[in-house]
Write an enzyme that holds these catalytic residues in place. Structure first.
Site, short mmCIF file in Angstrom:
data_model
loop_
_atom_site.label_atom_id
_atom_site.label_comp_id
_atom_site.label_asym_id
_atom_site.label_seq_id
_atom_site.Cartn_x
_atom_site.Cartn_y
_atom_site.Cartn_z
N HIS A 206 95.97 68.04 31.97
CA HIS A 206 94.80 67.41 31.34
C HIS A 206 93.94 66.68 32.37
O HIS A 206 92.72 66.71 32.30
CB HIS A 206 95.25 66.43 30.26
CG HIS A 206 95.47 67.06 28.92
ND1 HIS A 206 94.45 67.63 28.20
CD2 HIS A 206 96.59 67.21 28.18
CE1 HIS A 206 94.93 68.12 27.06
NE2 HIS A 206 96.23 67.88 27.03
N HIS B 98 84.49 27.72 -7.33
CA HIS B 98 85.37 28.83 -7.64
C HIS B 98 86.08 28.59 -8.97
O HIS B 98 86.19 29.49 -9.81
CB HIS B 98 86.42 29.01 -6.53
CG HIS B 98 85.92 29.72 -5.31
ND1 HIS B 98 84.94 29.21 -4.51
CD2 HIS B 98 86.28 30.92 -4.76
CE1 HIS B 98 84.71 30.05 -3.51
NE2 HIS B 98 85.50 31.10 -3.64
N GLN C 259 101.09 68.67 29.94
CA GLN C 259 100.40 67.40 29.79
C GLN C 259 99.69 67.01 31.07
O GLN C 259 98.58 66.48 31.06
CB GLN C 259 101.41 66.31 29.40
CG GLN C 259 100.78 65.12 28.72
CD GLN C 259 100.09 65.51 27.43
OE1 GLN C 259 100.64 66.23 26.61
NE2 GLN C 259 98.87 65.06 27.25
N GLU D 76 101.87 58.61 23.52
CA GLU D 76 100.95 59.38 22.69
C GLU D 76 101.69 60.56 22.06
O GLU D 76 101.63 60.79 20.85
CB GLU D 76 99.79 59.88 23.55
CG GLU D 76 98.81 60.76 22.80
CD GLU D 76 97.82 61.44 23.72
OE1 GLU D 76 96.78 61.90 23.22
OE2 GLU D 76 98.06 61.52 24.94
N HIS D 77 102.38 61.33 22.90
CA HIS D 77 103.19 62.46 22.44
C HIS D 77 104.65 62.20 22.79
O HIS D 77 104.95 61.83 23.93
CB HIS D 77 102.77 63.77 23.13
CG HIS D 77 101.32 64.10 22.97
ND1 HIS D 77 100.40 63.84 23.97
CD2 HIS D 77 100.63 64.66 21.96
CE1 HIS D 77 99.19 64.24 23.56
NE2 HIS D 77 99.31 64.74 22.36
N ASP E 81 98.62 70.30 19.80
CA ASP E 81 97.30 70.23 20.42
C ASP E 81 96.32 71.21 19.79
O ASP E 81 95.11 70.97 19.78
CB ASP E 81 97.40 70.54 21.92
CG ASP E 81 97.55 69.29 22.76
OD1 ASP E 81 97.49 68.18 22.20
OD2 ASP E 81 97.73 69.42 23.98
#
Length: 430
Positions: free
Chosen positions: A261, A418, A258, A325-326, A359
């Site tokens: 990245h 209405h 990770q 996120e993960h 991924d």
């Protein structure tokens, strides 16, 4: 990597610990607003200038056509094409199951309601291409768009030093039937897809991850135009929950995966044992130097941390607060805590399930909410590329059954027109 003890942190300290990617001085916003305004005013010329300024390439045009993409794709080796095709097939298989027709529901006799999906007509896919080129992201976004039936798929990716895109992206474009890729990156690509330029069409919704500038551009665009976004997906992150059944070598590899990245990525380890934390850190120190992106990963690890907890329940409490996120449950006992998961983008169960498989090729989507947005957002799916439109049909019996209730409700709200829209029908259907 600094280690915190969960039991010694106050509630305010915990909340401060899980904060990330903030822009307190609005420095990023100011830069991005200038870029958006410049692209909106000067269009293609602004994009060409930014390509020279940020990507260090002088472009003659802002796209690659079908023939140019085919030429790039032809340079791939057979096994590389096969790997991309494996990922394509698995992702398509998983996402195809998401497109399902919903049942029609008769809410009362003569009153039938249902929903039908309609594809968003024109979507924009942003494929990052800065420090890492991500053909997998084009698969993750292009396949569900394809399945949903979007009429036009606009793809933007930053130009490489060659003035083109990576050959892997070109081959994925072929798999998806995408015949043109626009050479624009960063906030300027988001602005181009939102407002349109002479070359790049305006779209209805923008998808794709990116750095803090891309994320900020997407949030600004969403609040100032009719163009929607998938989610505010910024720098990537992982949180690993570990105990005495975990493998420190695996944990270290996942944390570094990770971290590579980008320098602003976060890799968080939450463990029930200090021995596991120390062993994982030692393993990282052995694995890091041999990585080609060691410098980037090292910076990310400096901004990451470990948390020592008493048990897996406490670990999950921290994870839900962080909203990763993960989320990797690197334990043989993962079945004990999956029911406690509240906030997470995508989850990886057990010691043999690395985040890398998600991924690339397991089939699930890797475009996921970051920066705690997993508290409110889901990852990209086929649903992200469609609108769910409601329908209703009323029969003569149906208007008699439901009409009086609507008349009463409209009258108590003071909306007599209405009420009348129902009353005239009841009068005609006596």
């Amino acid at each position: 990597m600094k280690t915190y003890k969960y039991s010694e942190l106050s509630e305010s300290e915990l909340r401060e610990l899980v904060q990330r990617n903030v822009d307190p001085a609005n420095e990023i916003r100011t830069i991005v607003e200038e870029i958006i305004a410049n692209v909106r005013k000067h269009g293609d010329n602004a994009l060409l200038e930014y390509a020279y300024k940020f990507d260090k390439v002088e472009l003659q045009k802002l796209y690659l056509d079908k023939d140019e993409l085919a030429e790039l794709a032809s340079t791939l080796q057979t096994e590389q094409k096969a790997a991309l095709e494996t990922a394509y097939n698995n992702i398509r298989k998983f996402h195809s199951a998401q497109l399902k027709a919903e049942d029609k529901i008769e809410t009362m006799p003569g009153v039938t309601c249902w929903r039908e999906a309609r594809a968003i007509e024109r979507v924009g896919l942003y494929i990052p291409g800065g420090s890492a080129v991500l053909p997998s992201t084009l698969l993750m976004l292009g396949i569900p768009a394809q399945i949903a039936g979007c009429k036009e798929i606009v793809v933007c990716s930053p130009p490489q030093k060659s003035g083109k895109v990576n050959a892997f992206i070109a081959y994925v474009a072929q798999l998806l039937g995408v015949e043109k890729i626009y050479l624009a990156g960063g906030a300027q690509a988001v602005a181009a897809m939102a407002y349109g330029t002479k070359t790049i069409p305006a779209v209805d919704k923008i998808f794709g991850p990116g750095n803090q500038f891309v994320t900020k551009a997407k949030t600004i665009i969403q609040s100032t135009t009719t163009c929607a976004i998938d989610m505010p997906a910024g720098p990537s992150e992982v949180l690993i929950i570990a105990d005495e059944t975990s493998n420190p070598e695996f944990i270290a590899a996942d944390l570094l995966a990770q971290a590579e990245h980008g320098a602003d990525s976060q890799s968080i380890l939450v463990a029930t044992s200090r021995v596991i934390i120390d062993s994982a850190i030692d393993a990282m120190e052995r694995q890091l130097p041999v990585l080609p992106r060691a410098e980037i990963a090292g910076k990310a690890i400096e901004n990451s941390y470990a948390v020592l907890v008493n048990d897996l329940k406490q670990a999950m409490a921290f994870s839900n607060l962080y909203a990763p996120e993960h989320l990797i449950l690197a334990t043989e006992n993962w079945q004990q805590i999956t029911g406690d998961i509240v906030n997470a983008g995508s989850i990886f169960l057990g010691n043999l399930t690395p985040e890398s498989v998600g991924d690339y090729a397991s089939g699930t989507n890797h475009t996921l909410p970051t920066s705690a947005y997993a508290r409110a957002y889901s990852g990209v799916s086929v649903d992200s590329f469609v609108k769910k439109i409601t329908f209703q049909h009323i029969t003569p019996d149906g208007i008699k059954n439901i009409g009086p209730s609507v008349e009463i409700l409209a009258e108590l709200e003071g909306l007599h027109a209405h009420k009348n829209a129902v009353s005239v029908r009841l009068e005609k259907n006596k």
